[in-house]
Design an enzyme around this catalytic site. Sequence first.
Site, PDB file in Angstrom:
ATOM      1  CE1 TYR A 108      11.911  -4.579   0.043  1.00 53.08           C
ATOM      2  CE2 TYR A 108      10.368  -3.204   0.566  1.00 53.08           C
ATOM      3  CZ  TYR A 108      10.689  -4.093  -0.442  1.00 53.08           C
ATOM      4  OH  TYR A 108      10.166  -4.251  -1.683  1.00 53.08           O
TER       5      TYR A 108
ATOM      6  CG  ASP B 251      15.064  -7.142  -0.335  1.00 50.57           C
ATOM      7  OD1 ASP B 251      16.084  -6.946  -0.770  1.00 50.57           O
ATOM      8  OD2 ASP B 251      14.103  -7.260  -0.702  1.00 50.57           O
TER       9      ASP B 251
END
Length: 258
Positions: A108, A149
């Site tokens: 992330y 992500d």
Amino acid sequence: MKIISWNVNSVRARITNILDYIKQSNPDILFLQEIKTQDISFPHEDFKNIGYNSYVFGQKSYNGVAIISKQELDKINNSFIKDDLKQSRIITAELKLKKKKIELINIYVPNGNPVDTEKYEYKKDWLKKFISSIKKRIQKNSNILIAGDFNIIPEEIDVYDFKRYENDALGRLEIRKKYRELINLGFKDVYRFKNKTKQEYTFWDYFAGSWQKNYGMRIDHFLLSNSLIENIKTININKKPRSKEKPSDHTPIELEII
DNA sequence: ATGGCTGAGCTACTCAGA
């Protein structure tokens, strides 16, 4: 072998949606980002009840990543890079697929907005450290899967209106160059490798009817080391979860490898 | 459209996201 990555924007607020989605999509391994909770309050039992192990690297309120897996995974590691702000953004594990050992890396990446602030510097520094660690790892094990992500819009085609994002922390050339640098270590962006001109997104803002107008961006990615290209079966962005009640602002990206 | 909407922590409001 089905591996899926999904930024769920809170695992506890989204647990019903997540369990429904797992039952429908039946992943072998699911990477979660932005679980927004500590390990102690992670819903381990909910996943255990439907046959999954949970490996969690959480923190209070923000960030946090987890790997949900049918089979037990070895070599769980939460210190792939030294994070200056001690945020929980990377969890890695080892997967044995036939004769190959694959290093699974769930990330992330910091958002980095607003630009020209310490947040932007943190993102740049974080990416620099990450690329440096990948460079070392790929010398020891050439089979690497990175998913999550990335908070990076790789190319102009990957956002509904590039002009609005070319000076944003997600679309700035300086950041997109980091993505290219990573890929140049020996990876493929699997979605783009399989879909040369397709325009699909993995994220839509909650506000201003972004979902309804398809004002989205492709910022969640699967990178596979070149040694694993022959193992790719399918790659798919599944928009259904974004259309549900109480959705995450991201939708899952699904990879099948053989 | 540097806005608007959502979640966490906490119970009023700030911080963070992209």
